[in-house]
Design an enzyme around this catalytic site. Structure first.
Site, PDB file in Angstrom:
ATOM      1  CG  HIS A   1       0.746  14.489  -1.274  1.00 36.08           C
ATOM      2  ND1 HIS A   1      -0.389  15.232  -1.443  1.00 36.08           N
ATOM      3  CD2 HIS A   1       0.393  13.470  -0.442  1.00 36.08           C
ATOM      4  CE1 HIS A   1      -1.390  14.683  -0.757  1.00 36.08           C
ATOM      5  NE2 HIS A   1      -0.932  13.611  -0.147  1.00 36.08           N
TER       6      HIS A   1
ATOM      7  CG  HIS B   1      16.257  -0.126   3.354  1.00 41.09           C
ATOM      8  ND1 HIS B   1      17.252  -0.095   2.399  1.00 41.09           N
ATOM      9  CD2 HIS B   1      15.501  -1.216   3.066  1.00 41.09           C
ATOM     10  CE1 HIS B   1      17.127  -1.100   1.579  1.00 41.09           C
ATOM     11  NE2 HIS B   1      16.056  -1.804   1.951  1.00 41.09           N
TER      12      HIS B   1
END
Length: 213
Positions: free
Chosen positions: A146, A137
């Site tokens: 990446h 979150h």
């Protein structure tokens, strides 16, 4: 003869880069019943990838309405191609990825099987969230990030543009990692990391600076 793919339907995608990473992107798109019309790559030895035609860039013209994904794992190369070709980019999310409806996923980004993006997370454009990576979150990933397989980001982590987080690395809550940084495989990040750093170990330590990309 130039390949002008001006007949594409909305579900048809063009990929750039005939690599192992591209194979995974093909699988994700086909799992979503999308059609990959062609793969663009300049390696003359590669003509077919997973049954899909590979076309040399000199024999291809990208039309403005055509959707594409840069299916290349290297963040800097992915950025260079995006800047060169422009285009209408498409995001690819595997059906077995878990993505909160309260999150935001940028165009050109790829989410692989088992990836989790939780509530109020923001993932930028042309990112890769690899197999079983977790974005908790309120995390923010800038463009071209990446995350390798099994990376775990706790809540509220911020990762700057172009950073690569190695396989199995962990980042505790609230950490800020700079742009174009490399986090080594299995590293555990417990404090902020500056731009262009290379970090390894548990706890993570900076072993050098790349200065720039």
């Amino acid at each position: 003869m130039l390949l002008q793919l001006n007949h594409l339907m909305e579900t048809e995608i063009i990929l750039f880069g005939a690599s192992g990473h591209c194979k995974v992107v093909v699988d994700i798109l086909q799992s979503n019943q999308k059609i990959i019309t062609a793969i663009i790559d300049d390696n003359p030895k590669t003509q077919i990838l997973l049954g899909i035609q590979v076309v040399h860039s000199e024999n291809f013209i990208l039309q403005k309405h055509q959707k594409c994904i840069i299916a290349i794992g290297d963040n800097a190369i992915r950025q260079q191609i995006v800047q060169r070709i422009g285009g209408d980019f498409y995001r690819a999310i595997h059906p077995k990825a878990i993505v909160s409806g309260f999150s935001k996923i940028g165009t050109g980004t790829v989410l692989m099987p088992g990836a989790i993006v939780n509530v109020d997370a923001i993932v930028g454009e042309h990112c890769i969230i690899n197999t079983a990576a977790v974005v908790e979150h309120d995390c923010v990933l800038e463009d071209y990030v990446h995350l390798s397989p099994n990376v775990s980001l706790a809540g509220g982590v911020i990762i700057g543009e172009g950073t690569h987080v190695g396989i199995g690395a962990k980042v505790i809550q609230g950490i800020k990692i700079g742009k174009w940084t490399t986090i080594g495989a299995g590293a555990v990040i417990i404090k902020d990391v500056p731009d262009y750093a290379v970090v390894v170990g548990n706890p993570g330590r900076i072993i050098k600076s790349k200065k720039s990309i």
